[in-house]
Write a protein that holds these residues in place. Structure first.
Motif, PDB file in Angstrom:
ATOM      1  N   THR A  35      38.581 -18.770  82.012  1.00 14.68           N
ATOM      2  CA  THR A  35      38.879 -17.700  81.384  1.00 14.68           C
ATOM      3  C   THR A  35      38.396 -17.688  80.217  1.00 14.68           C
ATOM      4  OG1 THR A  35      41.015 -17.909  82.710  1.00 14.68           O
ATOM      5  CG2 THR A  35      40.926 -16.376  80.595  1.00 14.68           C
ATOM      6  N   THR A  36      37.950 -16.359  79.885  1.00 13.67           N
ATOM      7  CA  THR A  36      37.153 -16.026  78.504  1.00 13.67           C
ATOM      8  C   THR A  36      37.870 -14.978  77.962  1.00 13.67           C
ATOM      9  OG1 THR A  36      35.066 -17.259  78.917  1.00 13.67           O
ATOM     10  CG2 THR A  36      35.073 -15.797  77.115  1.00 13.67           C
ATOM     11  N   GLY A  38      35.553 -10.785  66.366  1.00 12.65           N
ATOM     12  CA  GLY A  38      34.598 -11.736  66.782  1.00 12.65           C
ATOM     13  C   GLY A  38      35.245 -13.125  67.363  1.00 12.65           C
ATOM     14  N   ARG A  39      36.561 -13.236  67.264  1.00 11.42           N
ATOM     15  CA  ARG A  39      37.450 -14.330  67.992  1.00 11.42           C
ATOM     16  C   ARG A  39      37.178 -14.289  69.377  1.00 11.42           C
ATOM     17  NH1 ARG A  39      42.864 -12.847  64.888  1.00 11.42           N
ATOM     18  NH2 ARG A  39      42.321 -12.595  62.884  1.00 11.42           N
ATOM     19  N   ALA A  40      37.070 -15.546  70.001  1.00 11.79           N
ATOM     20  CA  ALA A  40      37.126 -15.754  71.346  1.00 11.79           C
ATOM     21  C   ALA A  40      37.602 -17.047  71.865  1.00 11.79           C
ATOM     22  CB  ALA A  40      35.583 -15.644  71.840  1.00 11.79           C
ATOM     23  N   ALA A  41      38.169 -16.995  72.745  1.00 10.23           N
ATOM     24  CA  ALA A  41      38.521 -18.294  73.449  1.00 10.23           C
ATOM     25  C   ALA A  41      38.218 -18.586  74.737  1.00 10.23           C
ATOM     26  CB  ALA A  41      40.164 -18.437  73.350  1.00 10.23           C
ATOM     27  N   THR A  42      37.788 -19.697  75.467  1.00  8.70           N
ATOM     28  CA  THR A  42      37.544 -19.982  76.564  1.00  8.70           C
ATOM     29  C   THR A  42      38.349 -21.133  77.035  1.00  8.70           C
ATOM     30  OG1 THR A  42      35.332 -19.189  76.272  1.00  8.70           O
ATOM     31  CG2 THR A  42      35.743 -20.702  78.107  1.00  8.70           C
ATOM     32  N   LEU A  57      38.427 -23.946  74.266  1.00  2.30           N
ATOM     33  CA  LEU A  57      37.458 -23.841  73.234  1.00  2.30           C
ATOM     34  C   LEU A  57      37.430 -22.594  72.386  1.00  2.30           C
ATOM     35  CD1 LEU A  57      34.598 -25.274  75.262  1.00  2.30           C
ATOM     36  CD2 LEU A  57      35.813 -26.626  73.627  1.00  2.30           C
ATOM     37  N   THR A  58      37.506 -22.452  71.224  1.00  2.00           N
ATOM     38  CA  THR A  58      37.457 -21.292  70.383  1.00  2.00           C
ATOM     39  C   THR A  58      36.198 -20.971  69.331  1.00  2.00           C
ATOM     40  OG1 THR A  58      38.801 -22.160  68.631  1.00  2.00           O
ATOM     41  CG2 THR A  58      40.104 -21.354  70.581  1.00  2.00           C
ATOM     42  N   GLN A  59      36.200 -19.882  69.277  1.00  2.00           N
ATOM     43  CA  GLN A  59      35.246 -19.633  68.267  1.00  2.00           C
ATOM     44  C   GLN A  59      35.378 -18.250  67.240  1.00  2.00           C
ATOM     45  OE1 GLN A  59      31.509 -18.656  70.546  1.00  2.00           O
ATOM     46  NE2 GLN A  59      32.110 -16.513  70.348  1.00  2.00           N
ATOM     47  N   GLY A  60      35.182 -18.179  65.911  1.00  2.00           N
ATOM     48  CA  GLY A  60      35.566 -17.120  65.050  1.00  2.00           C
ATOM     49  C   GLY A  60      37.083 -17.071  64.694  1.00  2.00           C
ATOM     50  N   ASN A  94      37.457 -28.403  65.178  1.00  6.08           N
ATOM     51  CA  ASN A  94      36.472 -27.623  65.810  1.00  6.08           C
ATOM     52  C   ASN A  94      37.188 -26.470  67.129  1.00  6.08           C
ATOM     53  OD1 ASN A  94      37.778 -28.983  67.848  1.00  6.08           O
ATOM     54  ND2 ASN A  94      36.047 -30.631  68.161  1.00  6.08           N
ATOM     55  N   GLY A  95      38.402 -26.255  66.487  1.00  2.78           N
ATOM     56  CA  GLY A  95      39.218 -25.272  67.324  1.00  2.78           C
ATOM     57  C   GLY A  95      39.349 -25.448  68.706  1.00  2.78           C
ATOM     58  N   SER A  96      39.348 -26.752  69.188  1.00  5.21           N
ATOM     59  CA  SER A  96      39.521 -27.154  70.441  1.00  5.21           C
ATOM     60  C   SER A  96      40.832 -27.686  70.871  1.00  5.21           C
ATOM     61  CB  SER A  96      38.361 -28.230  71.032  1.00  5.21           C
ATOM     62  OG  SER A  96      38.528 -29.515  70.387  1.00  5.21           O
ATOM     63  N   LEU A  97      41.304 -27.805  72.189  1.00  4.39           N
ATOM     64  CA  LEU A  97      42.459 -28.551  72.656  1.00  4.39           C
ATOM     65  C   LEU A  97      42.272 -28.961  74.010  1.00  4.39           C
ATOM     66  CD1 LEU A  97      45.478 -28.779  72.190  1.00  4.39           C
ATOM     67  CD2 LEU A  97      45.852 -26.450  73.231  1.00  4.39           C
TER      68      LEU A  97
END
Length: 108
Positions: free
Chosen positions: A8-9, A15-19, A32-35, A66-69
């Motif tokens: 799921t993305t 510009g934020r995003a999460a996968t 995983l996240t970005q922004g 790194n914005g991960s979990l």
């Protein structure tokens, strides 16, 4: 690879995003996240499984580097309709704040 893995993305504002990749057979989830916004040292980003009945269970704190979990126990995800990321005091809290960073729909 887990045959039941679901990807799921979710794009978000600014510009934020999460996968999220989840596998019930492998009993795990990776996020995983970005922004995401840079937070002061006294705040953390915490993930929450939000159940269809509104019950909220912490999935853990995102790694600030790194914005991960990584979640190894999906019991709370079984009836979740979303995974929601919120800004919380450093170290997390027992209930989510209203400061939502991004939310991902789930098809439990």
């Amino acid at each position: 690879a887990a045959p039941d893995a679901e990807l799921t993305t979710q794009p978000g504002p600014d510009g934020r995003a999460a996968t999220m990749v989840m596998s019930h057979s492998a009993h795990g989830m990776v996020l995983l996240t970005q922004g995401l916004p840079t937070l002061p040292a006294d705040q953390s980003v915490q993930a929450w499984f939000i159940a269809r009945d509104g019950h909220k269970t912490s999935a853990g704190l995102l790694d600030p580097a790194n914005g991960s979990l990584l979640v190894a126990d999906l019991a709370a995800a079984s009836d979740a309709s979303s995974l929601t990321l919120t800004v919380e005091p450093h170290g997390g809290s027992t209930h989510p704040s209203d400061n939502v960073v991004i939310a991902l729909p789930m098809s439990s």
